[in-house]
Design an enzyme around this catalytic site. Structure first.
Site: not given
Ligand code: SAM
Length: 449
Positions: A261, A263-264, A385
């Site tokens: 999630a 930075p949310g 993305c």
């Molecule tokens: C593409 S970003 C998410 C962007 C977010 N959904 C938004 O719209 O602001 C991917 C995120 O996945 C997290 N991440 C990576 N592996 C993960 C895991 N096994 N469990 C939970 N989060 C994970 C990363 O830390 C990163 O913040």
């Protein structure tokens, strides 16, 4: 770039910091992290120059190879390539090319790491001024110079998007517009558009509740930003929440998991759209979870205790799951970010050819582990993305083959900048300019059927 000549830092200082950014990216550090270490008086100028330098680093490196087969030490090479990147194309140079050259040599002389190489940098850049056309012509056949992306990246786009690879690479070179999402609980798209207009900023409606701005503003100047009326979010990212929740009664207390999630951005959108939803927002990175808190606080949605944020590994449900199935899951999986290179020009130089396959394994594992947590009839939106097929269609098609209870619902799959998107929620405005994304909406069929 407009500068306040009375208070602007000298160009040689900006070039030093820009070259340090180039050197850091070459060593594997993200530009965002590097810019945070730049003093605030220099940061806006360094950011603008380093974005431009990284967009032209392929050409610059090829030109440096023409000038000197053997690269000088890393700091000197970064400074030399920074000057070449900013100055090789006179039409795009942010300063007169002679000024750039003089100031780059000044920058070299004024710091210990490059002092000894200043005569070499000077000689290379003077020769570049004399022989520019011939030197540029000699780099024309070099794929990385021509497209300013690594060879393997160009080859992958050719294979994945044979009709669009050139457009994709050309678009990656342009700055992305600022796009905002309007919070319908607080205001309307028309009201924010009018407020921007009053500030002299033309804004065009995009998607369901977005506005694409004619020029970027500091967030503090966006109307109602502090009050949570608007959030900065690319038009493609704004597709996630409405696509996941389409066709559902938005006033019901759906149990939603936002598995990755931070930075949310999408968590906030989900809560704006579904005021009663109970959202569990996970991220494996505890520091980035703080950003989710900040975003939800600004949107004033967390106060109503509808969102729970937890630092946890989504791939290990035994550590965080209470055993109650979810109605909807958003899996915005970690990826190469190959779709957002306009906003992050460092990404192309940071990634390695093998990253996509490795991340695809992580994405497939997350999909596999989270699917059983979904109710029968529930839906999961898988997104990244990335524009690489390995992280989109390949993951989803393989999942569909081994999970016969998963049904693919109309959704865009690869959203390719500049191409007409398909499978978007009905009735939305066109997306305008948007980042590369992947979306696949999967519905869980009852197993007994
Ligand atoms: C593409 S970003 C998410 C962007 C977010 N959904 C938004 O719209 O602001 C991917 C995120 O996945 C997290 N991440 C990576 N592996 C993960 C895991 N096994 N469990 C939970 N989060 C994970 C990363 O830390 C990163 O913040």
């Amino acid at each position: 770039m407009s500068v306040d000549v009375h208070h602007a830092p000298p160009l040689w200082r900006l070039l030093q910091a820009c070259a340090q950014a180039v050197q850091a990216v070459r060593a594997g550090r993200s530009l965002t992290a590097q810019l945070e270490s730049v003093s605030t008086d220099l940061r806006p100028g360094v950011q603008a120059l380093s974005f431009q330098a990284l967009r032209q680093l392929g050409r610059a490196t090829a030109l440096r190879t023409q000038l000197a087969k053997k690269a000088p030490p890393a700091a000197a090479d970064a400074l030399l390539c920074t000057a070449l990147a900013l100055g090789w194309d006179e039409a795009q140079a942010p300063y007169p090319v002679h000024t750039l050259v003089n100031q780059a040599v000044e920058a070299a002389r004024r710091q210990r790491q490059t002092q000894g190489q200043a005569p070499f940098i000077n000689a290379c850049l003077r020769r570049f001024l004399r022989e520019r056309d011939a030197l540029v012509a000699a780099t024309q056949e070099d794929v990385t110079a021509r497209w300013n992306h690594p060879d393997w990246w160009v080859a992958r786009l050719q294979a994945d998007h044979p009709e669009h690879w050139m457009d994709l690479l050309m678009q990656s070179q342009h700055p992305a517009p600022m796009t905002v999402r309007v919070n319908p609980a607080c205001t309307t798209v028309a009201a924010v558009q009018a407020a921007l207009q009053a500030q002299g900023v033309v804004a065009t409606p995009v998607g369901r509740s977005g506005l694409q701005l004619g020029k970027a503003l500091p967030v503090a100047q966006l109307p109602g930003f502090e009050q949570g009326h608007v959030s900065v979010q690319d038009a493609a990212a704004q597709v996630a929440a409405p696509l996941l929740m389409q066709g559902l009664d938005l006033d019901r207390p759906w149990r939603v998991l936002d598995a990755c999630a931070a930075p949310g951005g999408k968590t906030g959108h989900l809560l704006e759209l579904c005021p009663q939803a109970q959202v569990l927002a996970l991220d494996v990175d505890a520091q980035r979870c703080e950003r989710i808190h900040q975003n939800l606080d600004r949107l004033q949605v967390r106060a109503q205790a509808r969102a729970v944020v937890r630092a946890a590994d989504a791939a290990q449900p035994t550590q965080w799951w209470d055993g109650q199935l979810f109605d909807a899951i958003l899996l915005d999986a970690p990826c190469t970010a190959s779709g957002i290179v306009r906003r992050h020009p460092d990404v192309r130089w940071l990634r390695r050819p093998e990253d996509s396959a490795q991340l695809a394994r992580t994405q497939a594992q997350l999909l596999k582990v989270l699917w059983p947590l979904l109710k029968d009839g529930g839906r999961l939106l898988y997104c990244t993305c990335s524009i690489f097929k390995a992280e989109g269609d390949a993951v989803v098609d393989s999942f569909l083959q081994s999970n016969t209870d998963a049904r693919f619902c109309p959704s865009p799959r690869h959203l390719i900048p500049g191409c007409l998107p398909v499978g978007l929620p009905v009735g939305d405005n066109p997306l305008g300019e948007y980042d590369g994304f992947y979306y696949a909406l999967l519905e869980k069929q009852p197993t007994s059927a």
